[in-house]
Design a protein around this motif. Structure first.
Motif: not given
Length: 438
Positions: A429-433, A410-417, A363-377
């Motif tokens: 608590f949002k899922e970005l699929k 934000g907290k506990e967000c999910g970004v799909g593969d 995965a690639c993360v640029l100029y971002s904030i990844i929240g607590w317990n969040s998942r990036v696929g």
């Protein structure tokens, strides 16, 4: 006309007593730091591996004459309890106490409300720091100017572009003496590009009488209800002992109600910093602030930073409990929080990865904030837009629409593969699929 205070000249003394006050604000309807402030109060949000107010305390402890620090705000007392307990061990020379306002009183109203605590022990002066300021806090330089000029007040200033200046309090000063000649909060027209940094040093003999005078002026000035017709003008005055009036009179702000009058005293000076400075107002502004503090840590040779290598581009802060795959590439200006997991082949740049977050392989993360317990696929891309140096805005115009330059999960967000997320704020608590292409 403001009253000029006749304050006797103070004798310089090596035993001058100084205190410090950090204004931490409180919970409000404001949304500028959301979604991050929905889970952690802004002053306790981690920037460069430490809470924002920790950076203030680090600077305060470098002033030998300061022994006592007050955090003033209207959060519940429990909010800062653990932080104060931890800080007592880390800053053993400082006594740190939290003073809670019963409601928002304004930056000057809070000082006046707790004047007895501040004046206890008869300090000669005290610093006031806004917690949402990111800078090197040259407090000893301000104290030297204060003593050299026999000042009543010293303000920290910095230069910004002419276009940006009207968004801040503007200072007109004498270039030779550094005396403040005029101060206007967010002027409608350009008067100066020297702006207020939100850090002050006040004489106790000067500031409290000034605030008292401002309160008296507010009390003496009749207030008007807003009516649609001038026919009701005579009935639009209301009694000055009304509860709402009393509350309004207590909200006194340094910027709007005090600093302009201090300029009339002729003993108000500005220390202009050439070092970095930035406000931490919006959630996105935490990313450039993180970069500034990490760069400062790098310049000072901090042992907290990760050692540079082929896959670590300094400066990078990695919490000891985080797990980083050796093939991941981090930096520059990256902070990795406690127990975060960074997978194989991941690329992280100019970002903050918070506690218990996971970024999966490639995965690639640029100029971002990844929240607590969040998942990036896996193979996902979470991306913001770089903020130019000296630009104090955290928004950009994209396809005619103003959007956040920094992407925030934000907290506990999910970004799909294989999902791409760009220039957006994702609530907890949002899922970005699936994300539509830009």
């Amino acid at each position: 006309m403001s009253q000029k205070l006749n304050v006797p000249l103070r004798q310089k003394s090596s035993h001058m007593s100084t205190k410090a006050v950090i204004l931490v604000g409180g919970p409000s309807r404001g949304t500028r730091f959301r979604p991050l402030s929905m889970d952690v109060p802004k002053p306790l949000f981690d920037v460069a591996g430490h809470p924002i107010i920790w950076h203030c305390l680090t600077a305060i402890q470098k002033v030998p004459s300061i022994r006592e620090v007050f955090l003033v705000g209207y959060y519940d007392e429990s909010v800062f309890r653990d932080f104060i307990k931890d800080s007592a061990r880390e800053f053993p020379n400082l006594s740190i106490k939290y003073l809670r306002e019963y409601e928002a009183l304004g930056t000057a109203g809070g000082l006046y409300h707790f004047r007895d605590a501040i004046l206890k022990g008869k300090p000669d002066n005290f610093f006031v720091l806004n917690a949402d300021v990111c800078c090197s806090f040259p407090l000893n330089d301000m104290l030297k100017l204060y003593e050299d000029k026999n000042a009543e007040a010293v303000i920290l200033g910095t230069r910004v572009s002419n276009d940006a200046a009207s968004n801040f309090g503007c200072i007109v000063s004498d270039a030779h003496t550094r005396q403040v000649l005029h101060y206007v909060e967010k002027p409608e027209s350009h008067i100066s590009n020297l702006i207020n940094c939100g850090v002050y040093l006040f004489s106790t003999d000067c500031i409290f009488p000034s605030i008292r005078n401002a309160i008296k002026r507010r009390t003496d000035r009749p207030r008007l209800f807003s009516y649609p017709s001038s026919d009701n003008l005579e009935s639009s005055f209301y009694a000055q002992d009304d509860d709402e009036e009393a509350k309004a009179n207590e909200v006194i702000r340094l910027e709007q109600d005090i600093l302009g009058d201090l300029a009339d005293s002729k003993q108000f000076f500005v220390h202009e910093t050439k070092d970095f400075w930035r406000q931490i107002k919006t959630a996105g502004s935490a990313v450039p602030a993180n970069a500034l503090y990490l760069q400062k840590a790098l310049q000072s040779g901090s042992k907290e930073l990760a050692s540079p290598s082929a896959n670590i581009v300094s400066p990078v802060f990695i919490h000891p409990t985080a797990t980083i795959d050796p093939t991941a590439k981090l930096g520059p200006n990256v902070s990795i929080g406690p127990r975060a997991v960074i997978g194989a082949g991941v690329r992280v740049k100019e970002s903050i990865v918070l506690e218990d977050a996971e970024i999966r392989h490639d995965a690639c993360v640029l100029y971002s904030i990844i929240g607590w317990n969040s998942r990036v696929g896996a193979w996902a891309r979470v991306e913001g837009t770089p903020t130019p140096a000296g630009n104090h805005s955290t928004t950009i115009v994209k396809n005619g629409v103003k959007v956040q330059s920094i992407t925030i999960l934000g907290k506990e967000c999910g970004v799909g593969d294989e999902v791409r997320v760009q220039n957006c704020v994702c609530l907890p608590f949002k899922e970005l699929k699936r994300v539509s292409p830009f």
